[in-house]
Design a protein around this motif. Structure first.
Motif, PDB file in Angstrom:
ATOM      1  N   LEU A  53      13.003   4.204   9.072  1.00  0.00           N
ATOM      2  CA  LEU A  53      12.940   4.296  10.529  1.00  0.00           C
ATOM      3  C   LEU A  53      11.883   5.308  10.961  1.00  0.00           C
ATOM      4  O   LEU A  53      11.120   5.060  11.904  1.00  0.00           O
ATOM      5  CB  LEU A  53      14.306   4.702  11.084  1.00  0.00           C
ATOM      6  N   LEU A  54      11.814   6.438  10.258  1.00  0.00           N
ATOM      7  CA  LEU A  54      10.790   7.437  10.579  1.00  0.00           C
ATOM      8  C   LEU A  54       9.394   6.856  10.385  1.00  0.00           C
ATOM      9  O   LEU A  54       8.467   7.154  11.148  1.00  0.00           O
ATOM     10  CB  LEU A  54      10.967   8.674   9.698  1.00  0.00           C
ATOM     11  N   SER A  55       9.238   6.005   9.361  1.00  0.00           N
ATOM     12  CA  SER A  55       7.947   5.375   9.108  1.00  0.00           C
ATOM     13  C   SER A  55       7.578   4.411  10.230  1.00  0.00           C
ATOM     14  O   SER A  55       6.446   4.400  10.720  1.00  0.00           O
ATOM     15  CB  SER A  55       7.987   4.634   7.763  1.00  0.00           C
ATOM     16  N   VAL A  56       8.553   3.611  10.662  1.00  0.00           N
ATOM     17  CA  VAL A  56       8.304   2.666  11.758  1.00  0.00           C
ATOM     18  C   VAL A  56       7.939   3.407  13.038  1.00  0.00           C
ATOM     19  O   VAL A  56       7.075   2.963  13.808  1.00  0.00           O
ATOM     20  CB  VAL A  56       9.551   1.772  11.988  1.00  0.00           C
ATOM     21  N   LEU A  57       8.553   4.553  13.251  1.00  0.00           N
ATOM     22  CA  LEU A  57       8.282   5.336  14.456  1.00  0.00           C
ATOM     23  C   LEU A  57       6.988   6.134  14.345  1.00  0.00           C
ATOM     24  O   LEU A  57       6.568   6.772  15.313  1.00  0.00           O
ATOM     25  CB  LEU A  57       9.448   6.293  14.725  1.00  0.00           C
ATOM     26  N   GLY A  58       6.381   6.133  13.150  1.00  0.00           N
ATOM     27  CA  GLY A  58       5.108   6.811  12.971  1.00  0.00           C
ATOM     28  C   GLY A  58       5.203   8.317  12.844  1.00  0.00           C
ATOM     29  O   GLY A  58       4.233   9.026  13.115  1.00  0.00           O
TER      30      GLY A  58
END
Length: 239
Positions: A184-189
């Motif tokens: 999720l942190l990756s998707v949120l950048g």
């Protein structure tokens, strides 16, 4: 719950003997040592004073990762001034955390670092939860043997805690939750924000079992919502 006391690269055999003596006094028996053979020196047994069977049963490993390979839940000790991780529980709080986990964590480990410099950040990252002893002094002054005694005394109640039988939880649930949160942190950048990622890693380790299950459900709902939004966004781009 089987709780292993893990000493990483101890150099003074007297400290290992003192740790073994503290363990036996409080009812703990399983000692693991990483990257050291100092426990084989005679002075370790002299200081152990009656806890020789703990030294006889020491399991040795080349790396901390190997020492934790069969462990379900890992707690690492740290001093606030030495680590980049600033979120940890005190020894009394740790007792509550481990008591709650007795129903699913069959094997746990409490890790102590080197006498002079503690654990590295890479070693701390292997832990599910961090703990530290609050002290009045500006510079931490507990030696290894004293630190083991403090924790064994505080956690001695674990040896007599009876836990109501419940269906066993999935021991991989915490790792799965971490992977989900990292995704999720990756998707949120924001996966490049090391401070945020460290905070998430440590706070997830402090969650109780029921909170872990609820967070899984919440992240599942967030993932579905994000996937739908991304699908709509992609559709608009193609028009």
């Amino acid at each position: 719950m089987q709780l292993y006391i893990v000493l990483v690269a101890p150099t003074r055999p007297e400290n290992i003997g003192a740790a073994a003596r503290a363990m036996k006094t409080m009812g703990f028996t399983a000692l693991r040592i990483v990257a050291s053979e100092a426990h084989l020196q005679p002075s370790a047994r002299w200081v152990a004073h009656g806890a020789g069977e703990i030294l006889d049963g020491v399991q040795t490993f080349a790396t901390l990762e190997q020492a934790l390979a069969d462990v379900d839940f890992t707690v690492a000790t740290t001093a606030r001034s030495r680590a980049r991780f600033h979120y940890y529980c005190t020894p009394p709080q740790l007792l509550k955390q481990l008591t709650e986990r007795q129903q699913w964590a069959r094997q746990a480990a409490l890790v102590f670092g080197r006498e002079d410099c503690g654990l590295t950040n890479e070693e701390l990252a292997l832990a599910d939860l961090l703990t530290g002893v609050p002290m009045q002094a500006d510079y931490p002054s507990l030696n290894l043997g004293q630190a083991v005694m403090v924790y064994c005394y505080q956690l001695a109640a674990l040896m007599n805690v009876s836990v109501a039988q419940q269906p066993p939880a999935n021991t991989g649930q915490l790792n799965a939750l971490r992977q989900r949160a990292e995704g999720l942190l990756s998707v949120l950048g924001v996966s490049g924000d090391q401070k945020l990622c460290d905070w998430v890693h440590q706070r997830l380790g402090a969650l109780q079992q029921r909170d872990t299950a609820m967070l899984h459900r919440l992240l599942h709902d967030i993932e579905k919502k994000l996937a739908k939004c991304l699908s709509l966004f992609s559709g608009n781009d193609s028009v």
